[in-house]
Each structure stands twice: as structure tokens, then as C-alpha cells.
Design an enzyme around this catalytic site. Structure first.
Site, PDB file in Angstrom:
ATOM      1  N   PRO A  10       0.782  -1.229   0.000  1.00 17.55           N
ATOM      2  CA  PRO A  10       0.000   0.000   0.000  1.00 17.55           C
ATOM      3  C   PRO A  10       0.824   1.295   0.000  1.00 17.55           C
ATOM      4  CG  PRO A  10      -0.144  -1.104   2.125  1.00 17.55           C
ATOM      5  CD  PRO A  10       0.507  -2.068   1.177  1.00 17.55           C
ATOM      6  N   ASN A  11       0.325   2.232  -0.747  1.00 14.37           N
ATOM      7  CA  ASN A  11       0.858   3.604  -0.852  1.00 14.37           C
ATOM      8  C   ASN A  11       2.127   3.703  -1.687  1.00 14.37           C
ATOM      9  OD1 ASN A  11      -1.182   4.782   0.892  1.00 14.37           O
ATOM     10  ND2 ASN A  11      -0.158   3.705   2.554  1.00 14.37           N
ATOM     11  N   ARG A  18       5.219  10.854  -2.595  1.00 12.26           N
ATOM     12  CA  ARG A  18       4.936  10.543  -1.189  1.00 12.26           C
ATOM     13  C   ARG A  18       6.173  10.768  -0.318  1.00 12.26           C
ATOM     14  NH1 ARG A  18       4.774   4.422   1.245  1.00 12.26           N
ATOM     15  NH2 ARG A  18       4.114   5.018   3.331  1.00 12.26           N
ATOM     16  N   TYR A  23      11.210   8.684   1.161  1.00 15.97           N
ATOM     17  CA  TYR A  23      11.146   7.635   0.141  1.00 15.97           C
ATOM     18  C   TYR A  23      11.768   8.024  -1.201  1.00 15.97           C
ATOM     19  CZ  TYR A  23       7.976   5.556   3.528  1.00 15.97           C
ATOM     20  OH  TYR A  23       7.436   5.021   4.676  1.00 15.97           O
ATOM     21  N   ASN A  75       8.102  -5.575  -1.185  1.00 18.18           N
ATOM     22  CA  ASN A  75       8.017  -4.483  -0.219  1.00 18.18           C
ATOM     23  C   ASN A  75       6.571  -4.457   0.292  1.00 18.18           C
ATOM     24  OD1 ASN A  75       7.907  -2.199   1.304  1.00 18.18           O
ATOM     25  ND2 ASN A  75       8.986  -0.896  -0.160  1.00 18.18           N
ATOM     26  N   ALA A  78       3.254  -0.876   4.720  1.00 18.59           N
ATOM     27  CA  ALA A  78       2.727  -0.899   6.103  1.00 18.59           C
ATOM     28  C   ALA A  78       2.258  -2.291   6.520  1.00 18.59           C
ATOM     29  CB  ALA A  78       1.589   0.115   6.243  1.00 18.59           C
ATOM     30  N   HIS A  81       4.185  -4.611   9.058  1.00 14.86           N
ATOM     31  CA  HIS A  81       4.052  -4.531  10.517  1.00 14.86           C
ATOM     32  C   HIS A  81       2.715  -5.058  11.034  1.00 14.86           C
ATOM     33  CE1 HIS A  81       7.337  -1.941   9.395  1.00 14.86           C
ATOM     34  NE2 HIS A  81       6.517  -1.096   8.800  1.00 14.86           N
ATOM     35  N   ASP A  88       1.207 -15.746   6.002  1.00 12.09           N
ATOM     36  CA  ASP A  88       0.706 -17.104   5.787  1.00 12.09           C
ATOM     37  C   ASP A  88       0.670 -17.458   4.304  1.00 12.09           C
ATOM     38  OD1 ASP A  88       0.447 -17.442   8.495  1.00 12.09           O
ATOM     39  OD2 ASP A  88      -1.741 -17.298   8.544  1.00 12.09           O
ATOM     40  N   GLU A  99      12.660  -9.445   1.459  1.00 15.53           N
ATOM     41  CA  GLU A  99      11.891  -8.305   1.995  1.00 15.53           C
ATOM     42  C   GLU A  99      12.691  -7.030   1.740  1.00 15.53           C
ATOM     43  OE1 GLU A  99      11.002  -8.680   6.184  1.00 15.53           O
ATOM     44  OE2 GLU A  99      10.652  -6.516   6.378  1.00 15.53           O
ATOM     45  N   HIS A 101      12.817  -2.641   1.842  1.00 12.29           N
ATOM     46  CA  HIS A 101      12.278  -1.343   2.268  1.00 12.29           C
ATOM     47  C   HIS A 101      13.173  -0.233   1.746  1.00 12.29           C
ATOM     48  CE1 HIS A 101       9.505  -3.393   4.899  1.00 12.29           C
ATOM     49  NE2 HIS A 101      10.515  -4.118   5.320  1.00 12.29           N
ATOM     50  N   LEU A 102      12.552   0.830   1.291  1.00 12.95           N
ATOM     51  CA  LEU A 102      13.323   2.006   0.858  1.00 12.95           C
ATOM     52  C   LEU A 102      13.996   2.659   2.058  1.00 12.95           C
ATOM     53  CD1 LEU A 102      10.349   3.008  -1.258  1.00 12.95           C
ATOM     54  CD2 LEU A 102      12.592   3.149  -2.312  1.00 12.95           C
ATOM     55  N   SER A 103      13.207   2.835   3.115  1.00  9.60           N
ATOM     56  CA  SER A 103      13.737   3.505   4.309  1.00  9.60           C
ATOM     57  C   SER A 103      14.347   2.471   5.249  1.00  9.60           C
ATOM     58  CB  SER A 103      12.607   4.261   5.025  1.00  9.60           C
ATOM     59  OG  SER A 103      11.635   3.344   5.507  1.00  9.60           O
ATOM     60  N   ARG A 108      13.448   4.314  12.470  1.00  6.82           N
ATOM     61  CA  ARG A 108      12.235   5.143  12.481  1.00  6.82           C
ATOM     62  C   ARG A 108      11.407   4.854  13.743  1.00  6.82           C
ATOM     63  NH1 ARG A 108       9.461   4.695   6.776  1.00  6.82           N
ATOM     64  NH2 ARG A 108       8.360   6.519   7.605  1.00  6.82           N
ATOM     65  N   ARG A 112       7.762   0.236  13.483  1.00 17.33           N
ATOM     66  CA  ARG A 112       8.291  -0.245  12.198  1.00 17.33           C
ATOM     67  C   ARG A 112       9.381  -1.301  12.379  1.00 17.33           C
ATOM     68  NH1 ARG A 112       5.839   3.217   8.428  1.00 17.33           N
ATOM     69  NH2 ARG A 112       5.494   5.271   9.323  1.00 17.33           N
TER      70      ARG A 112
HETATM   71  C1  DQA Z   1       8.358   0.971   3.745  1.00 21.18           C
HETATM   72  C2  DQA Z   1       8.477   1.126   5.275  1.00 21.18           C
HETATM   73  C3  DQA Z   1       7.130   0.901   5.940  1.00 21.18           C
HETATM   74  O1  DQA Z   1       7.256   1.051   7.354  1.00 21.18           O
HETATM   75  C4  DQA Z   1       6.118   1.893   5.453  1.00 21.18           C
HETATM   76  O2  DQA Z   1       4.848   1.638   6.006  1.00 21.18           O
HETATM   77  C5  DQA Z   1       6.037   1.950   3.960  1.00 21.18           C
HETATM   78  C6  DQA Z   1       7.268   1.839   3.173  1.00 21.18           C
HETATM   79  C7  DQA Z   1       9.686   1.330   3.040  1.00 21.18           C
HETATM   80  O3  DQA Z   1       9.819   0.960   1.862  1.00 21.18           O
HETATM   81  O4  DQA Z   1      10.544   1.989   3.613  1.00 21.18           O
HETATM   82  O5  DQA Z   1       4.993   2.161   3.388  1.00 21.18           O
HETATM   83  O6  DQA Z   1       8.082  -0.401   3.471  1.00 21.18           O
END
Ligand code: DQA
Length: 153
Positions: A10-11, A18, A23, A75, A78, A81, A88, A99, A101-103, A108, A112
Site C-alpha cells: 500500500p501507498n 509521497r 522515500y 516491499n 505498512a 508490521h 501465511d 523483503e 524497504h526504501l527507508s 524510524r 516499524r
Molecule cells: C516501507 C516502510 C514501511 O514502514 C512503510 O509503512 C512503507 C514503506 C519502506 O519501503 O521503507 O509504506 O516499506
């Protein structure tokens, strides 16, 4: 040749606009293009899917099994978490995944730091912006070579 699936939660469709200080400025489309190039150079095929809906990501993971996807770069955003259901699904299909993550999720907010995926992943790459995805693709390509080398087929 193998099929690799890039899965984004998501997002992440909003990447580029964003929270660019967290990011970056690169769009998801540009990330997908870059990873498709890397995959194609290694003679693999990349499929990409992004959704804001948990059930659509679950369905895409189930479908990946039928399509014989060899590796997933994920990725979960959210859902990292929160989602036992996505965890599953990945356990059920038994497709290796990384897995991403950009950040740096460990630098943080406290919430997270909890991931429902890290312990069942092949590895976690977090904190390098777009480079996190590129490193994940490099790792996926190397993993596929290694898995092929140890395959009994
Ligand atoms: C994220 C880190 C997550 O905590 C956050 O909810 C995101 C992006 C990242 O790519 O850093 O939406 O997965």
C-alpha cells in the site's frame, strides 16, 4: 530463464510524490523499469504488481505459485508490521522471497521494527532507497543461480 515477481504494498503507487524526504523522488514505474532491465540482462523475466488491498496481494501470491514464479521481491509497506495473512500466504506457496524497504525501518518509529516477514524471508534489505530494490534484484539473481546449482531436477 526464471520468472521473478516484484510485489509492492500500500501507498507505494505514490512513490515520487509521497514523503520524498523519506522515500525519494523516483516513481514506482521507474523502479519497475530498472528492475525489468536488470532481470532481462540476467535472462529472467520480471512481473510487477502493486496493490493497496491486502486481499489482492494475497491473491497475487497464490497466483504466483500456479505461474511457477521462482522468486519474489516484496516491499509489503505498512503490511510489514500488521499482516499475518500475507505472511501465511508466503509460507503456503513456498516461494523464496526478499523483503525490501526504501527507508531504514529500524531507524524510524518503534512500530516499524516489527516485521511479520523477516524471519521467513531469504533476507532483508532496508534503508538504501531505490538501491534497496536493485540490491534485492542482484540477490535474487544470485540466489536463483545457487538454487539451480543445488537442484536435483
Ligand atoms: C516501507 C516502510 C514501511 O514502514 C512503510 O509503512 C512503507 C514503506 C519502506 O519501503 O521503507 O509504506 O516499506
Amino acid at each position: 530463464m526464471a520468472a521473478i515477481l516484484l510485489l509492492n504494498g500500500p501507498n507505494l503507487n505514490l512513490l515520487g510524490s509521497r514523503e520524498p524526504d523519506v522515500y525519494g523522488h523516483t516513481s514506482l514505474e521507474d523502479i519497475q523499469k530498472k528492475l525489468a532491465q536488470l532481470a532481462s540482462t540476467a535472462k529472467h523475466e520480471l512481473q510487477s504488481f502493486q496493490s493497496n488491498a491486502e486481499h489482492e496481494l494475497i491473491e497475487r501470491i497464490h497466483q504466483a505459485k500456479k505461474e511457477k514464479i521462482a522468486h519474489i521481491i516484496f516491499n509489503p509497506a505498512a503490511f510489514t508490521h500488521t499482516s499475518i495473512a500475507l505472511r501465511d500466504a508466503l509460507v503456503a506457496v513456498e516461494i523464496p522471497f526478499i523483503e525490501v524497504h526504501l527507508s531504514n525501518v529500524h531507524a524510524r518509529e518503534e512500530f516499524r521494527r516489527q516485521s511479520y516477514f523477516s524471519d521467513i524471508s531469504r533476507g532483508v534489505i532496508s534503508g538504501f532507497g531505490v538501491l534497496s530494490y536493485e540490491l534485492a534484484m542482484t540477490a535474487a539473481i544470485e540466489t536463483l543461480k545457487r538454487d539451480k546449482g543445488t537442484s536435483k531436477n
